[in-house]
Enzyme design. Structure first.
Site, PDB file in Angstrom:
ATOM      1  N   ASP A 175      -1.958  -2.713   1.056  1.00  0.00           N
ATOM      2  CA  ASP A 175      -1.075  -1.688   1.639  1.00  0.00           C
ATOM      3  C   ASP A 175       0.110  -2.231   2.434  1.00  0.00           C
ATOM      4  OD1 ASP A 175      -3.171  -0.274   0.575  1.00  0.00           O
ATOM      5  OD2 ASP A 175      -3.909   0.511   2.476  1.00  0.00           O
ATOM      6  N   LYS A 205      -4.044   4.252  -4.010  1.00  0.00           N
ATOM      7  CA  LYS A 205      -5.325   4.722  -3.487  1.00  0.00           C
ATOM      8  C   LYS A 205      -5.088   5.775  -2.409  1.00  0.00           C
ATOM      9  CE  LYS A 205      -5.999   0.982  -0.050  1.00  0.00           C
ATOM     10  NZ  LYS A 205      -6.147   1.758   1.192  1.00  0.00           N
ATOM     11  N   CYS A 221      -8.213  -0.235   6.943  1.00  0.00           N
ATOM     12  CA  CYS A 221      -8.353  -0.575   5.526  1.00  0.00           C
ATOM     13  C   CYS A 221      -8.896  -1.984   5.311  1.00  0.00           C
ATOM     14  CB  CYS A 221      -7.016  -0.400   4.814  1.00  0.00           C
ATOM     15  SG  CYS A 221      -6.429   1.312   4.803  1.00  0.00           S
TER      16      CYS A 221
END
Length: 234
Positions: free
Chosen positions: A101, A162, A195
């Site tokens: 990310d 995602k 995450c």
């Protein structure tokens, strides 16, 4: 309407703890539940398998493929007793890099984002030179943008969108299954306490050795980052 909960007895070593999971829960949810209940007792350098107590056979059997919890049951987490390579001993042929990310929208919010981009660039360059596969995820790219331009993902094995915290989404699981020799994951990106942490826990639960690159991961808050790295000994 509230989600239906199913009672499950979770067993590990000499311990047994009753809890519940949502109806329809599969392997991923069950692994997370075992980690939540016994995380401090589970050795991360071993591989594990979930087993189901079978009334028909009167003993535990390996969890059937595609199993989901729909009724009261008894599960146990068993070590396969296969020691994994000690942390620090990375072998290119058994390693994959996970870039999590590193997206444009996070640039103004994440502390030292420019620094972790710089380290991330070097990691991906090294992976390319050594022939190490790279898996990249992007959190809701429609709203949060793509991976920053400084991070070259053109040579990545895959770039996966995602909408959950963990990078271990079905497409990534399929990719890992296609690389049976992989034992180690080098993990970096944002955010450390969300995450990155969730990805690490999911990978550990699947028997992988996880190396988090401390100077290539950050959060909005340095306190969140500090506690994630110091208090969670993955």
């Amino acid at each position: 309407m509230a989600e239906a909960q199913v009672p499950v007895l979770f067993c590990f070593s000499t311990f047994s703890r009753a809890s519940t999971v949502p109806a329809g829960s599969g392997h991923e949810v069950l692994i997370q539940k075992f980690l939540a209940l016994y995380g401090g007792l589970i050795g991360v350098h071993r591989k594990f398998v979930i087993q189901l107590h079978s009334a028909e056979w009167g003993e535990y059997i390996d969890l059937p493929k595609g199993f989901v919890v729909n009724e009261k049951c008894k599960l146990r987490l068993m070590s396969l007793q296969v020691p994994m390579t000690s942390l620090g001993n990375l072998v290119a042929s058994s390693t994959v890099f996970f870039c999590c990310d590193m997206q444009e929208r996070f640039r103004p919010a994440i502390k030292y984002f420019g620094d972790i981009i710089s380290v991330g660039q070097r990691l991906l360059q090294g992976a390319h030179i050594l022939g190490i596969p790279v898996i990249v995820t992007e959190q809701y790219p429609k709203g949060l943008g793509s991976t920053v331009a400084e991070i070259d993902v053109t040579t990545a094995k895959m770039v996966v969108p995602k909408t959950k915290f963990s990078m271990v989404v079905p497409e990534v699981e399929d990719a890992l299954n296609e690389m049976p020799g992989v034992q180690s994951v080098v993990l970096f990106g944002v955010e450390t306490h969300v995450c990155i942490q969730q990805t690490a826990l999911d990978l550990i639960g699947r028997g992988f050795e996880v190396h988090i690159v401390a100077d290539a991961t950050s959060s909005r808050s340095m306190m969140d980052r500090m506690f994630a790295l110091e208090n969670n000994q993955w």
